[in-house]
Motif scaffolding. Structure first.
Motif, PDB file in Angstrom:
ATOM      1  N   GLU A 129       0.081   3.338  -2.076  1.00 45.74           N
ATOM      2  CA  GLU A 129      -1.028   2.959  -1.507  1.00 45.74           C
ATOM      3  C   GLU A 129      -2.519   3.408  -1.083  1.00 45.74           C
ATOM      4  OE1 GLU A 129      -2.476   7.058   1.510  1.00 45.74           O
ATOM      5  OE2 GLU A 129      -0.183   7.070   0.505  1.00 45.74           O
ATOM      6  N   THR A 130      -3.160   1.732  -0.783  1.00 46.08           N
ATOM      7  CA  THR A 130      -4.228   1.471  -1.228  1.00 46.08           C
ATOM      8  C   THR A 130      -5.230   1.298   0.304  1.00 46.08           C
ATOM      9  OG1 THR A 130      -4.921  -0.322  -1.534  1.00 46.08           O
ATOM     10  CG2 THR A 130      -3.293  -0.565  -0.143  1.00 46.08           C
ATOM     11  N   GLY A 131      -4.380   2.170   2.407  1.00 44.41           N
ATOM     12  CA  GLY A 131      -4.980   2.090   2.774  1.00 44.41           C
ATOM     13  C   GLY A 131      -4.464   2.707   4.319  1.00 44.41           C
ATOM     14  N   ALA A 132      -4.855   2.213   5.386  1.00 42.52           N
ATOM     15  CA  ALA A 132      -3.880   2.579   6.414  1.00 42.52           C
ATOM     16  C   ALA A 132      -4.424   1.400   7.520  1.00 42.52           C
ATOM     17  CB  ALA A 132      -3.976   3.990   6.470  1.00 42.52           C
ATOM     18  N   TYR A 133      -4.127   1.441   8.786  1.00 42.48           N
ATOM     19  CA  TYR A 133      -4.346   0.866   9.492  1.00 42.48           C
ATOM     20  C   TYR A 133      -5.042   1.752  10.778  1.00 42.48           C
ATOM     21  CZ  TYR A 133      -0.956  -3.302   8.570  1.00 42.48           C
ATOM     22  OH  TYR A 133      -0.721  -3.953   7.868  1.00 42.48           O
ATOM     23  N   TRP A 134      -6.142   1.695  10.984  1.00 41.34           N
ATOM     24  CA  TRP A 134      -6.878   1.838  12.500  1.00 41.34           C
ATOM     25  C   TRP A 134      -7.895   1.314  12.877  1.00 41.34           C
ATOM     26  CZ3 TRP A 134      -8.986   6.420   9.449  1.00 41.34           C
ATOM     27  CH2 TRP A 134      -9.038   6.679   8.106  1.00 41.34           C
ATOM     28  N   LEU A 135      -7.504   2.078  14.218  1.00 42.12           N
ATOM     29  CA  LEU A 135      -7.963   2.196  15.219  1.00 42.12           C
ATOM     30  C   LEU A 135      -9.697   1.943  15.737  1.00 42.12           C
ATOM     31  CD1 LEU A 135      -8.201   1.020  18.409  1.00 42.12           C
ATOM     32  CD2 LEU A 135      -7.643   3.251  18.889  1.00 42.12           C
ATOM     33  N   THR A 136     -10.078   1.524  15.842  1.00 39.43           N
ATOM     34  CA  THR A 136     -11.922   0.799  15.423  1.00 39.43           C
ATOM     35  C   THR A 136     -12.901   0.846  16.847  1.00 39.43           C
ATOM     36  OG1 THR A 136     -12.546  -1.227  14.328  1.00 39.43           O
ATOM     37  CG2 THR A 136     -11.517   0.452  12.926  1.00 39.43           C
TER      38      THR A 136
ATOM     39  N   PHE B 202      -6.932  -3.218   9.241  1.00 43.38           N
ATOM     40  CA  PHE B 202      -5.862  -2.262   7.919  1.00 43.38           C
ATOM     41  C   PHE B 202      -7.265  -1.694   6.839  1.00 43.38           C
ATOM     42  CE2 PHE B 202      -4.250  -2.281   3.726  1.00 43.38           C
ATOM     43  CZ  PHE B 202      -3.245  -1.391   4.288  1.00 43.38           C
ATOM     44  N   GLY B 203      -7.175  -1.210   5.989  1.00 43.54           N
ATOM     45  CA  GLY B 203      -8.755  -0.355   5.481  1.00 43.54           C
ATOM     46  C   GLY B 203      -8.178   0.594   4.893  1.00 43.54           C
ATOM     47  N   ASP B 204      -9.975   1.247   4.946  1.00 43.77           N
ATOM     48  CA  ASP B 204      -9.549   2.529   4.427  1.00 43.77           C
ATOM     49  C   ASP B 204     -10.848   3.654   5.207  1.00 43.77           C
ATOM     50  OD1 ASP B 204     -12.580   1.494   4.281  1.00 43.77           O
ATOM     51  OD2 ASP B 204     -12.337   2.649   1.964  1.00 43.77           O
ATOM     52  N   GLY B 205     -10.859   2.908   6.279  1.00 48.57           N
ATOM     53  CA  GLY B 205     -11.576   3.627   7.921  1.00 48.57           C
ATOM     54  C   GLY B 205     -12.752   3.888   7.520  1.00 48.57           C
ATOM     55  N   THR B 206     -14.095   2.721   6.498  1.00 50.45           N
ATOM     56  CA  THR B 206     -15.301   3.304   6.500  1.00 50.45           C
ATOM     57  C   THR B 206     -15.471   1.886   6.439  1.00 50.45           C
ATOM     58  OG1 THR B 206     -15.138   3.153   4.488  1.00 50.45           O
ATOM     59  CG2 THR B 206     -15.533   5.026   5.095  1.00 50.45           C
ATOM     60  N   TRP B 207     -16.343   1.159   8.321  1.00 47.19           N
ATOM     61  CA  TRP B 207     -16.565   0.263   7.895  1.00 47.19           C
ATOM     62  C   TRP B 207     -18.153   1.037   9.812  1.00 47.19           C
ATOM     63  CZ3 TRP B 207     -11.378   0.536   9.306  1.00 47.19           C
ATOM     64  CH2 TRP B 207     -10.320  -0.127   8.610  1.00 47.19           C
ATOM     65  N   GLN B 208     -18.695   0.288   8.526  1.00 52.26           N
ATOM     66  CA  GLN B 208     -20.411   0.283   8.975  1.00 52.26           C
ATOM     67  C   GLN B 208     -20.636   0.099  10.223  1.00 52.26           C
ATOM     68  OE1 GLN B 208     -22.957  -1.937   7.174  1.00 52.26           O
ATOM     69  NE2 GLN B 208     -25.235  -0.979   7.702  1.00 52.26           N
TER      70      GLN B 208
ATOM     71  N   ALA C 175     -13.569   5.154  13.452  1.00 52.00           N
ATOM     72  CA  ALA C 175     -12.286   5.565  13.019  1.00 52.00           C
ATOM     73  C   ALA C 175     -10.817   6.279  13.055  1.00 52.00           C
ATOM     74  CB  ALA C 175     -12.341   4.742  12.055  1.00 52.00           C
ATOM     75  N   ASP C 176     -10.880   6.093  13.815  1.00 54.23           N
ATOM     76  CA  ASP C 176      -9.160   7.251  13.741  1.00 54.23           C
ATOM     77  C   ASP C 176      -7.461   6.148  12.756  1.00 54.23           C
ATOM     78  OD1 ASP C 176     -10.202   8.700  15.926  1.00 54.23           O
ATOM     79  OD2 ASP C 176     -10.096   7.151  17.236  1.00 54.23           O
ATOM     80  N   ARG C 177      -7.111   6.983  12.085  1.00 56.00           N
ATOM     81  CA  ARG C 177      -6.379   6.309  11.625  1.00 56.00           C
ATOM     82  C   ARG C 177      -5.012   6.345  12.127  1.00 56.00           C
ATOM     83  NH1 ARG C 177      -3.964   9.599   5.802  1.00 56.00           N
ATOM     84  NH2 ARG C 177      -3.209  10.806   7.502  1.00 56.00           N
ATOM     85  N   LEU C 178      -3.801   5.591  12.213  1.00 61.59           N
ATOM     86  CA  LEU C 178      -3.045   5.161  13.047  1.00 61.59           C
ATOM     87  C   LEU C 178      -1.584   5.135  12.174  1.00 61.59           C
ATOM     88  CD1 LEU C 178      -3.508   2.122  15.292  1.00 61.59           C
ATOM     89  CD2 LEU C 178      -3.696   5.125  15.986  1.00 61.59           C
ATOM     90  N   VAL C 179      -1.810   4.439  11.054  1.00 59.67           N
ATOM     91  CA  VAL C 179      -0.333   4.046  10.139  1.00 59.67           C
ATOM     92  C   VAL C 179      -0.664   4.192   8.973  1.00 59.67           C
ATOM     93  CG1 VAL C 179       1.579   2.833  10.085  1.00 59.67           C
ATOM     94  CG2 VAL C 179       1.029   2.967  11.822  1.00 59.67           C
ATOM     95  N   ILE C 180      -0.407   4.997   8.001  1.00 59.48           N
ATOM     96  CA  ILE C 180      -0.327   4.697   6.509  1.00 59.48           C
ATOM     97  C   ILE C 180       1.095   3.585   6.213  1.00 59.48           C
ATOM     98  CG2 ILE C 180      -0.368   5.797   4.248  1.00 59.48           C
ATOM     99  CD1 ILE C 180      -0.964   8.262   5.270  1.00 59.48           C
ATOM    100  N   ALA C 181       0.354   2.383   5.872  1.00 56.67           N
ATOM    101  CA  ALA C 181       1.929   1.103   5.064  1.00 56.67           C
ATOM    102  C   ALA C 181       1.240   1.276   4.008  1.00 56.67           C
ATOM    103  CB  ALA C 181       1.138   0.113   6.537  1.00 56.67           C
ATOM    104  N   PRO C 182       1.756   1.093   2.725  1.00 51.60           N
ATOM    105  CA  PRO C 182       2.340   1.020   1.031  1.00 51.60           C
ATOM    106  C   PRO C 182       2.469   0.173   0.861  1.00 51.60           C
ATOM    107  CG  PRO C 182       3.688   3.352   1.745  1.00 51.60           C
ATOM    108  CD  PRO C 182       2.680   3.307   3.289  1.00 51.60           C
ATOM    109  N   LEU C 183       2.394  -0.293   0.002  1.00 54.86           N
ATOM    110  CA  LEU C 183       2.157  -1.978  -0.254  1.00 54.86           C
ATOM    111  C   LEU C 183       4.097  -1.789  -1.547  1.00 54.86           C
ATOM    112  CD1 LEU C 183      -0.888  -4.159  -0.789  1.00 54.86           C
ATOM    113  CD2 LEU C 183       1.128  -3.944   1.612  1.00 54.86           C
TER     114      LEU C 183
END
Length: 286
Positions: A258-265, A147-153, A157-165
């Protein structure tokens, strides 16, 4: 260079004898006689020019040389066994190891695994759950879902699901909540991300009260605490659909943040295998 001939039967006899510290029990495991095991071990000792066991009146004891050989053989036989298992049903099974944040695993992935298994029976999926802190290279993962913003060094990353809190709580507690301001009188369960409750209160146009509730490293455990009546959790409602449908968790307010999404990395340096491509395509289509 030619490989030296490996005395596999003798090595297997030694490894079994070392586990049991008995030629008799090793023979029972290998379906041969005690004398045959003893003979194989004797041949191995002669070939190596060293004694591997001390023969005692009752059983065996490993010498230092024997003890040094045991872990090497045990690991090698395990690796051979695991590889051979991948040829079940007359076809090679690809192994795919995926690290998954626990909330996504329980709230989205696990209910859909039967579909993946039916569609791709020759991929052996191995799932390791985590609390969103993961090391792709260090843990030997093909993929990580986090979970996050999709930016990992160093990662694609492919966005999968947006999951707002949004706040979720037990039914009895929900009855006391008429407006966001009422949350000031409740225990607010927190994650290790300190900005979440303040962000939600901004979205709800309400002041954020002092935050003193317990901190959780997993939304799954936070949701369990909320269902037990321990407080109000700020949770991704989409990952707890079953609990909401069953009435165990109530969403008292419509406001979501909405603070982030689930990503496949995956690592940018990791060449995608056929199994990886298949899993990625299935995830994105599902």
């Amino acid at each position: 260079m030619d490989r030296p001939h490996l005395p596999l039967n003798a090595l297997r006899a030694f490894e079994a004898s070392a586990r049991h510290l008995s030629f008799t029990r090793a023979g029972l495991e290998l379906c041969v006689s005690q004398a045959a095991v003893s003979h194989q071990v004797k041949r191995l000792e002669e070939r190596l020019g060293t004694i591997l066991f001390r023969r005692l009146p009752r059983g065996l004891a490993l010498t230092d040389e024997g003890a040094a050989l045991v872990p090497v053989l045990a690991e090698s036989f395990d690796r051979i066994g695991h590889t051979l298992e991948r040829y079940a049903d007359g076809r090679f099974h690809d192994v795919l190891t995926v690290g998954v944040v626990g909330t996504f695993a329980t709230g989205w992935l696990i209910p859909r695994l039967p579909d993946f298994r039916v569609r791709h029976p020759f991929i052996d999926l191995r799932i390791l759950t985590n609390n969103n802190r993961v090391d792709l290279a260090g843990e030997g993962l093909d993929y990580a879902i986090r979970f996050g913003d999709g930016t990992w060094q160093g990662a694609e990353a492919d966005r999968l699901v947006i999951a707002p809190l949004t706040p979720l709580c037990a039914p009895a507690l929900a009855g006391r909540l008429k407006s966001p301001a009422d949350l000031a009188g409740e225990t607010l369960l927190r994650s290790y991300r300190a900005d979440e409750w303040p962000g939600w209160f901004r979205a709800a146009a309400a002041p954020c009260p002092p935050l003193r509730g317990p901190i959780f490293d997993s939304s799954v455990t936070m949701a369990a605490a909320a269902m037990a009546g321990a407080g109000v959790g700020l949770l991704p409602a989409a990952m707890f659909r079953a609990e909401r449908d069953e009435g165990r968790l109530i969403q008292p307010f419509a406001t979501e943040w909405e603070t982030g999404a689930y990503w496949l990395t995956r690592l940018k340096t990791r060449i995608e295998s056929t199994a990886m491509c298949t899993f990625r395509e299935w995830l994105l289509s599902a």
